[in-house]
Design a protein around this motif. Structure first.
Motif, PDB file in Angstrom:
ATOM      1  N   GLU A 296       7.790 -10.324  -7.528  1.00 41.25           N
ATOM      2  CA  GLU A 296       6.415 -10.458  -7.081  1.00 41.25           C
ATOM      3  C   GLU A 296       6.382 -10.727  -5.580  1.00 41.25           C
ATOM      4  N   SER A 298       3.768 -11.883  -2.232  1.00 39.28           N
ATOM      5  CA  SER A 298       2.524 -12.518  -1.799  1.00 39.28           C
ATOM      6  C   SER A 298       2.383 -12.347  -0.297  1.00 39.28           C
ATOM      7  N   TRP A 305      -0.269 -13.336  -6.047  1.00 35.55           N
ATOM      8  CA  TRP A 305       0.920 -12.506  -6.184  1.00 35.55           C
ATOM      9  C   TRP A 305       0.568 -11.134  -6.734  1.00 35.55           C
ATOM     10  N   THR A 306       1.334 -10.136  -6.319  1.00 36.36           N
ATOM     11  CA  THR A 306       1.252  -8.803  -6.915  1.00 36.36           C
ATOM     12  C   THR A 306       2.660  -8.368  -7.296  1.00 36.36           C
ATOM     13  N   ASP A 307       2.755  -7.571  -8.340  1.00 32.76           N
ATOM     14  CA  ASP A 307       4.054  -7.108  -8.815  1.00 32.76           C
ATOM     15  C   ASP A 307       4.585  -5.977  -7.948  1.00 32.76           C
ATOM     16  N   THR A 325       7.403  -2.084  -2.773  1.00 35.03           N
ATOM     17  CA  THR A 325       5.958  -2.057  -2.921  1.00 35.03           C
ATOM     18  C   THR A 325       5.373  -1.677  -1.570  1.00 35.03           C
ATOM     19  N   TRP A 327       2.377  -2.884   1.246  1.00 41.65           N
ATOM     20  CA  TRP A 327       1.463  -3.945   1.675  1.00 41.65           C
ATOM     21  C   TRP A 327       0.454  -3.345   2.645  1.00 41.65           C
TER      22      TRP A 327
END
Length: 394
Positions: A296, A298, A305-307, A325, A327
């Motif tokens: 996760e 942040s 939080w995001t996965d 991920t 951002w």
């Protein structure tokens, strides 16, 4: 020295915790200069180049030569072994990709700070290790019924807390002799002979365990009928709150995720700089307790939080997993944070798990990032700028 010192205890002091206002000591800086961590941008590599892999040497890198090097296997065995490197290499070999992490990784982020090698988060690396399975060697030697521990002795010799010693550690036979644990007597790293700092010509590799178990410059394996109680086992590498308690042994690696710091850095503060818009975030995550189940991220220091997407390679169960991920950066100062959860449900903490040795501190990583307003990208330095670079700046 003034000649007043009379014994080892005068030069080798007990472990201690830094005072409230005490900065990093000259001795700690000397340790930091001898040992080095992984530059976090090198997390991009599935396999860490040997020169970027973290290094911790307790005493000196010993002067070792492959010619004439021997490995003995004795103690509570039925058929003692005395092998040169040619004999080892003649045995069936395997290669395992293993992530190693120093047990003291994160120590310098603790308050109060245990005085020792001042790691931040960089004491990690992943390599392809080639060698002979330890379980096969022990089976060849024959394990006596009363054997309890396998004790491993390296060639590095020194003094620690007043005790003169070879570096020596043990594993319970349930780990050492289990083929499924993939413990290796390794002679190659990333397809080449072990470099001197990584244990040439032989070292132990213990997948899933912190680095103190991976004895370098290995020359002897002795099976004992009682648990080993030497310094590195019963004094060092224990989780203690108070100096006089026995503590719990450090063993398996706690889960950790690290991020490749995005953008570009300020030289001194290492604060990162990015432009507004989508910013790719990538990194690695690992645990000695099992596969990584979740990563996760942040952007606000852990409030939300995001996965991230994780990529686990089943062919390399002992190696870190990649994650990534995107951002969406907006202007301002941000504190990017990343944390991992493993398949056993262990989660990285938001507050540091303090102990006197500074071991197994898997506090989440936080990366300070300044997102600047829209503007032109920085240009390459002019010839005049280059001429003003201070001497030794490269």
């Amino acid at each position: 020295m003034d000649g007043s010192l009379s014994g080892l205890s005068d030069i080798s002091t007990p472990g201690r915790v830094a005072g409230p206002e005490e900065g990093v000591t000259a001795q700690e800086l000397a340790l930091a200069a001898r040992n080095h961590g992984l530059p976090l941008e090198a997390l991009r590599y599935d396999v860490t180049p040997p020169g970027l892999h973290y290094v911790l040497v307790h005493y000196d890198i010993p002067a070792t030569e492959a010619d004439g090097w021997r490995l003995t296997v004795g103690g509570r065995v039925l058929r003692p072994l005395d092998l040169d490197l040619a004999a080892l290499r003649a045995r069936p070999a395997v290669t395992r990709r293993v992530t190693l992490e120093c047990a003291g990784n994160g120590r310098a982020r603790l308050t109060p700070r245990p005085v020792s090698q001042p790691w931040l988060v960089e004491a990690v690396g992943t390599a392809d290790w080639t060698g002979v399975p330890l379980a096969a060697l022990l089976a060849e030697a024959g394990i006596a019924e009363d054997a309890a521990d396998a004790v491993f002795t390296g060639a590095d010799h020194g003094v620690e807390r007043g005790v003169e010693q070879d570096y020596r550690r043990s594993l319970p036979l349930a780990t050492a002799a289990d083929p499924a644990r993939d413990v290796l007597v390794a002679y190659a790293m990333n397809g080449a002979p072990l470099p001197p700092q990584h244990g040439s010509p032989l070292r132990l590799v213990v997948p899933g365990w912190y680095g103190m178990a991976h004895v370098k410059w290995l020359h002897d394996i002795t099976l004992t009928d009682t648990p080993y109680t030497g310094f590195q086992q019963s004094v060092a590498y224990r989780l203690r709150q108070e100096a006089d308690e026995p503590g719990e042994p450090v063993t398996l690696i706690a889960p950790r995720a690290l991020m490749v710091p995005p953008g570009f850095p300020d030289f001194m503060s290492r604060t990162r700089v990015v432009r507004p818009g989508p910013v790719p975030l990538t990194g690695r995550a690992w645990s000695g307790h099992g596969p990584i189940a979740r990563v996760e991220v942040s952007e606000d220091g852990g409030a939300a939080w995001t996965d991230a997407e994780t990529e686990r390679d089943p062919a390399h169960p002992w190696a870190w997993s990649a994650w990534h991920t995107t951002w969406n950066a907006t202007p301002g100062l941000r504190h990017l944070t990343v944390r991992a959860t493993d398949a056993e449900g262990n989660v990285q903490p938001l507050t540091a798990p303090w102990n006197r040795g500074g071991f197994a501190n898997n506090l989440v990583q936080r990366v300070e990032v300044l997102c600047t307003p829209d503007g032109p990208a920085p240009s390459a330095p002019s010839s005049r700028d280059a001429s003003m670079t201070p001497a030794g700046g490269a």
